[in-house]
Design an enzyme around this catalytic site. Structure first.
Site, mmCIF file in Angstrom:
data_model
loop_
_atom_site.group_PDB
_atom_site.id
_atom_site.type_symbol
_atom_site.label_atom_id
_atom_site.label_comp_id
_atom_site.label_asym_id
_atom_site.label_seq_id
_atom_site.Cartn_x
_atom_site.Cartn_y
_atom_site.Cartn_z
ATOM 1 N N CYS A 28 -3.219 -3.021 27.423
ATOM 2 C CA CYS A 28 -3.495 -3.020 28.705
ATOM 3 C C CYS A 28 -4.955 -3.852 28.938
ATOM 4 O O CYS A 28 -5.319 -4.446 28.145
ATOM 5 C CB CYS A 28 -3.460 -1.676 29.597
ATOM 6 S SG CYS A 28 -4.721 -0.480 28.886
ATOM 7 N N ASN A 74 -7.824 -0.626 28.032
ATOM 8 C CA ASN A 74 -7.428 0.213 26.791
ATOM 9 C C ASN A 74 -8.155 1.700 26.968
ATOM 10 O O ASN A 74 -8.443 2.270 26.204
ATOM 11 C CB ASN A 74 -7.804 -0.129 25.468
ATOM 12 C CG ASN A 74 -7.289 0.394 24.223
ATOM 13 O OD1 ASN A 74 -7.954 0.375 23.158
ATOM 14 N ND2 ASN A 74 -6.315 0.989 24.379
ATOM 15 N N CYS A 93 -6.856 3.654 30.268
ATOM 16 C CA CYS A 93 -5.745 4.389 31.051
ATOM 17 C C CYS A 93 -4.141 4.409 30.460
ATOM 18 O O CYS A 93 -3.817 5.348 30.022
ATOM 19 C CB CYS A 93 -5.975 4.012 32.495
ATOM 20 S SG CYS A 93 -7.459 4.103 33.100
ATOM 21 N N ARG A 94 -3.970 3.096 30.683
ATOM 22 C CA ARG A 94 -2.232 3.043 30.272
ATOM 23 C C ARG A 94 -1.888 2.789 28.904
ATOM 24 O O ARG A 94 -1.113 3.542 28.359
ATOM 25 C CB ARG A 94 -1.720 1.918 30.908
ATOM 26 C CG ARG A 94 -1.692 1.951 32.687
ATOM 27 C CD ARG A 94 -1.541 0.528 33.496
ATOM 28 N NE ARG A 94 -2.532 -0.185 32.991
ATOM 29 C CZ ARG A 94 -2.776 -1.518 33.476
ATOM 30 N NH1 ARG A 94 -1.605 -1.976 34.042
ATOM 31 N NH2 ARG A 94 -3.697 -2.322 33.225
ATOM 32 N N SER A 95 -2.499 1.872 27.925
ATOM 33 C CA SER A 95 -2.114 1.855 26.699
ATOM 34 C C SER A 95 -2.484 3.016 25.587
ATOM 35 O O SER A 95 -1.585 3.379 24.857
ATOM 36 C CB SER A 95 -2.644 0.330 26.211
ATOM 37 O OG SER A 95 -4.109 0.532 26.306
ATOM 38 N N ASP A 140 -1.797 -0.216 37.349
ATOM 39 C CA ASP A 140 -2.894 0.049 36.799
ATOM 40 C C ASP A 140 -3.519 1.274 37.659
ATOM 41 O O ASP A 140 -3.743 1.240 39.019
ATOM 42 C CB ASP A 140 -4.040 -0.862 37.048
ATOM 43 C CG ASP A 140 -5.300 -0.645 36.376
ATOM 44 O OD1 ASP A 140 -5.418 0.710 35.940
ATOM 45 O OD2 ASP A 140 -6.052 -1.537 36.258
HETATM 46 P P1 4NP Z 1 -6.304 0.338 31.937
HETATM 47 O O1 4NP Z 1 -6.967 0.963 33.272
HETATM 48 O O2 4NP Z 1 -5.988 -1.393 31.916
HETATM 49 O O3 4NP Z 1 -5.013 1.114 32.087
HETATM 50 O O4 4NP Z 1 -7.168 0.876 30.993
HETATM 51 C C1 4NP Z 1 -8.264 0.015 33.784
HETATM 52 C C2 4NP Z 1 -9.417 0.561 33.158
HETATM 53 C C3 4NP Z 1 -10.678 0.101 33.513
HETATM 54 C C4 4NP Z 1 -10.580 -0.806 34.571
HETATM 55 C C5 4NP Z 1 -9.500 -1.604 34.895
HETATM 56 C C6 4NP Z 1 -8.326 -1.123 34.516
HETATM 57 N N1 4NP Z 1 -11.810 -1.462 34.890
HETATM 58 O O5 4NP Z 1 -11.948 -2.303 35.725
HETATM 59 O O6 4NP Z 1 -12.860 -1.213 34.235
#
Ligand code: 4NP
Length: 148
Positions: A3, A6, A8-10, A117
């Site tokens: 993602c 790294n 939240c989702r992955s 997201d």
């Molecule tokens: P992820 O979510 O891609 O599912 O880990 C996010 C985590 C942090 C951010 C964006 C998406 N950020 O902008 O910091």
């Protein structure tokens, strides 16, 4: 499992698939296309939703997706089209490109649906992400079992 951050989702996807494949000879890992959160543990909301379903992801550490991941892994699952574009941009060969798949296409082939997201939203986004990833990982596990 890839993602953006790294965190939240992955990490959830990694934890869910690793938990389902405990008895199989499979290595599951995750990474982010950004460097924003390198070294950090998963977002507390991801840890919490995983724990709700009996999965501990607290020991994971965010890392940056790198070219060598194409050499290390047979399949690279991405969460959305932006992740897809970022990973494909690093591919060097057609073999690399063929490894990259949108994870929800396992549930709804060719629909290219994203795991949205949940980072900037509320807890419901994490529950939704969990349920979608759980469905997709169940199919992935069956695919792996059929290939072993
Ligand atoms: P992820 O979510 O891609 O599912 O880990 C996010 C985590 C942090 C951010 C964006 C998406 N950020 O902008 O910091």
């Amino acid at each position: 499992m890839v993602c953006l951050g790294n965190i939240c989702r992955s990490p959830l996807a990694e934890g869910i698939l690793a938990n389902k494949c405990k008895e199989l000879d499979v290595f599951v890992d995750s990474a982010g296309t950004s460097s924003y959160h390198i070294g950090q543990a998963p977002d507390p909301r991801s840890q919490c939703i995983a724990k709700k379903y009996g999965i501990d992801i607290s020991n994971q550490k965010a890392r940056h997706f790198q070219y060598s991941d194409f050499e290390s892994f047979d399949i690279i699952y991405v969460m959305d089209s932006s992740n897809h574009n970022n990973v494909i941009a690093l591919a060097k060969t057609e073999t690399d490109r063929e490894k990259v798949k949108l994870i929800l296409n396992e549930i709804k082939p060719e629909m290219n649906s994203p795991v949205l997201d949940p980072y900037f939203g509320g807890d419901q986004g994490f529950e939704t992400a969990y349920q979608l990833l759980d469905q997709a990982c169940e199919i992935i596990k069956t695919n792996i079992e059929n290939e072993l």
